[in-house]
Design an enzyme around this catalytic site. Structure first.
Site, short mmCIF file in Angstrom:
data_model
loop_
_atom_site.label_atom_id
_atom_site.label_comp_id
_atom_site.label_asym_id
_atom_site.label_seq_id
_atom_site.Cartn_x
_atom_site.Cartn_y
_atom_site.Cartn_z
N HIS A 144 -3.28 -1.21 0.20
CA HIS A 144 -3.93 -0.48 -0.88
C HIS A 144 -5.42 -0.39 -0.56
CE1 HIS A 144 -5.25 0.69 -4.91
NE2 HIS A 144 -4.00 1.04 -5.11
N ASP A 165 4.16 0.75 -5.58
CA ASP A 165 5.34 1.55 -5.24
C ASP A 165 6.50 0.73 -4.70
OD1 ASP A 165 3.36 4.38 -4.05
OD2 ASP A 165 3.92 3.69 -6.06
C1 SDX Z 1 -0.50 4.42 -4.43
O1 SDX Z 1 -5.44 4.59 -4.97
C2 SDX Z 1 -4.56 4.17 -5.77
O2 SDX Z 1 -4.81 3.41 -6.75
C3 SDX Z 1 -3.13 4.63 -5.48
C4 SDX Z 1 -2.06 4.01 -6.39
C5 SDX Z 1 -2.19 4.53 -7.80
O3 SDX Z 1 -1.80 3.83 -8.74
O4 SDX Z 1 -2.56 5.73 -7.97
O5 SDX Z 1 -2.20 2.60 -6.39
C6 SDX Z 1 -0.65 4.37 -5.92
O6 SDX Z 1 -0.63 5.47 -3.86
C7 SDX Z 1 -0.24 3.14 -3.68
C8 SDX Z 1 -0.28 3.32 -2.14
C9 SDX Z 1 1.06 3.92 -1.69
N1 SDX Z 1 1.00 4.22 -0.25
C10 SDX Z 1 1.75 3.50 0.63
O7 SDX Z 1 2.45 2.53 0.34
C11 SDX Z 1 1.66 4.01 2.06
C12 SDX Z 1 1.45 2.83 3.03
N2 SDX Z 1 0.11 2.29 2.81
C13 SDX Z 1 -0.95 2.82 3.53
O8 SDX Z 1 -0.85 3.81 4.40
C14 SDX Z 1 -2.34 2.25 3.24
O9 SDX Z 1 -2.22 0.94 2.91
C15 SDX Z 1 -3.14 3.02 2.18
C16 SDX Z 1 -3.26 4.45 2.55
C17 SDX Z 1 -2.50 2.87 0.86
C18 SDX Z 1 -4.55 2.42 2.13
O10 SDX Z 1 -5.03 2.44 3.41
P1 SDX Z 1 -6.61 2.42 3.74
O11 SDX Z 1 -7.39 1.75 2.67
O12 SDX Z 1 -7.03 3.78 4.14
O13 SDX Z 1 -6.60 1.42 4.94
P2 SDX Z 1 -6.63 1.87 6.44
O14 SDX Z 1 -5.69 3.02 6.68
O15 SDX Z 1 -8.06 2.00 6.83
O16 SDX Z 1 -5.95 0.59 7.14
C19 SDX Z 1 -6.72 -0.61 7.33
C20 SDX Z 1 -5.88 -1.44 8.30
C21 SDX Z 1 -5.39 -0.61 9.49
O17 SDX Z 1 -5.19 -1.53 10.55
P3 SDX Z 1 -6.29 -1.54 11.75
O18 SDX Z 1 -6.32 -0.14 12.32
O19 SDX Z 1 -7.60 -1.94 11.09
O20 SDX Z 1 -5.75 -2.59 12.70
O21 SDX Z 1 -4.69 -1.88 7.63
C22 SDX Z 1 -3.55 -1.35 8.28
C23 SDX Z 1 -4.03 -0.13 9.05
O22 SDX Z 1 -3.16 0.12 10.13
N3 SDX Z 1 -2.59 -0.94 7.24
C24 SDX Z 1 -1.28 -1.05 7.37
C25 SDX Z 1 -0.74 -0.58 6.16
N4 SDX Z 1 -1.75 -0.22 5.35
C26 SDX Z 1 -2.90 -0.44 6.02
N5 SDX Z 1 -0.51 -1.48 8.41
C27 SDX Z 1 0.84 -1.44 8.19
N6 SDX Z 1 1.42 -1.02 7.05
C28 SDX Z 1 0.67 -0.58 6.02
N7 SDX Z 1 1.24 -0.15 4.90
#
Ligand code: SDX
Length: 383
Positions: free
Chosen positions: A263, A319
């Protein structure tokens, strides 16, 4: 910062998300208490109007929501013609747009160069909150060849009506309570991408129907609301708790994202996920069979994921466990993001109304990093 990470673009009194402690408040009320004690209608009123309704206000608000279930014939006729395989949110976008003007034009009124009257936004927005469950129910019924949901069913609960409209059957009391909790937890969340999209649109003083269209389009993506159905697909593909460890290892070692985890704001457990895990356990174990197996698979996935991701402050988000609960409630995964939208229309209306009341066009800059004053070459002179 890329993705506006950590950037504050507005002030709000609607929701506060404490990402470090994993806490969430709606208008100053802790969401865990609202989820246990309130109805979705009370929370919707609270988010939009800024206070918990008294009896009279609640009855009036509830009758507005119920009246809005009467969807005009021309909207249903278009719904019948939509291509079956269109995504649910795309169908909702078409139908919401067709409702333009049905509850008033939903256009903010300019009072001065800074002051805007948001009442038309709240009026039309409340109509859309009331219409959304039946819109989603009509979409599901047409896809499944079922009778369209009646507007008359279940006069006293938005949650129970939504569950009936989506499944075509009368929900049990524990199912109504569980779904009421889920809708409350999805009602608002400060400024996620979809709410921001609605605000950007509304800041041009367009109508609330168009702002919600922008929000629905944004919610659809798998990094946001689209994750809800991706989690169910993932858990069904894993099939059994035994396969969880290997599946999680494969996803993470190939650098992919585990759906339902991580998140932008929460760097600990999403408080909504903690509540939904408990509710999902009760319903899944009461239903048994496939639902219980999906719950047990989800527990195994969570354990395997946390072993690898907790050290990076990546935990289950709302989710992950919501998906397990929706499955146990007998809703098909393709409608999950539609359920998210049915609840979140409340937050979109609340934030748009709050923002436009002291409106300023949202127009950021992008830092230009390209060349300047290049000479124009005629076609024959180009490589
Ligand atoms: C919702 O914003 C809100 O409040 C949304 C929500 C709401 O109520 O409206 O809460 C609802 O949308 C929840 C999120 C649902 N999405 C997912 O479940 C999709 C999977 N999650 C992600 O893709 C990710 O966690 C985000 C998009 C939700 C947030 O990502 P960020 O803040 O942009 O973080 P990032 O992409 O910069 O990642 C930081 C690091 C990375 O690793 P490094 O490159 O630094 O080594 O964390 C890793 C990412 O690869 N990472 C994950 C991951 N999420 C982040 N690695 C594996 N699995 C994941 N799910």
């Amino acid at each position: 910062m890329r993705g506006l990470d950590g950037v504050y673009v507005a002030e709000t009194r609607i929701s506060y998300v404490d990402g470090e402690k994993g806490r969430l408040w709606y208008r100053g009320y802790a969401v865990d208490e609202l989820a246990r004690k309130a109805t979705f209608e009370e929370v919707a009123y609270l988010l939009i109007h800024g206070k918990l309704p008294n009896r009279e206000e609640l009855e009036e608000f509830r009758s507005r929501l119920i009246a809005a279930r009467r969807i005009p014939e021309h909207v249903i006729e278009v719904a019948e013609k939509l291509p079956q395989n269109l995504h649910v949110l795309d169908k909702m976008r078409v139908l919401v747009t067709l409702l333009y003007g049905w509850y008033g034009d939903g256009k903010p009124r300019m009072l001065t160069s800074k002051q805007v009257d948001a009442k038309p936004v709240i009026e039309a927005g409340t109509g859309l909150v009331g219409a959304a469950p039946r819109l989603l129910g009509i979409i599901a019924a047409l896809e499944e060849g079922r009778e369209l949901p009646s507007e008359k069913f279940e006069l006293d609960s938005h949650a129970a009506y939504t569950l009936y409209a989506l499944t075509g059957r009368e929900p049990s009391l524990p199912e109504r309570d569980a779904f009421n909790t889920l809708l409350i937890l999805y009602a608002d969340h400060e400024l996620p991408a979809s709410t921001f999209a609605a605000m950007v649109a509304a800041s041009t003083l367009t109508d609330i129907y168009s702002a919600i269209d922008a929000a629905l389009a944004t919610l659809k993506g798998p990094l946001h609301g689209g994750a809800l159905e991706e989690v169910a697909k993932m858990l069904l593909e894993i099939g059994d708790p035994e396969n969880a460890e290997k599946y999680v290892e494969n996803v993470l070692s190939s650098g992919k994202r585990l759906m339902g985890f991580g998140h932008r704001v929460y760097k600990t457990y999403d408080p909504r996920s903690l509540i939904l895990k408990k509710v999902a356990s009760i319903i899944a174990n009461a239903v048994g069979g496939e639902a219980r197996r999906l719950y047990e698979t989800a527990v195994a996935v969570e354990n395997a994921a946390l072993k690898r991701l907790a050290r990076k402050n990546i935990y289950p988000n709302v989710d992950f466990w919501a998906s397990v609960l929706l499955y146990a409630l007998g809703i098909k995964p393709r409608y999950y993001t539609g359920v998210f939208a049915v609840a979140r229309i409340v937050g979109w209306v609340a934030h748009v109304a709050e923002y436009v009341a002291r409106n300023r066009l949202i127009r950021p800059r992008a830092l230009y990093t390209g060349p300047l004053n290049l000479p124009y070459l005629p076609l024959e002179a180009r490589q």
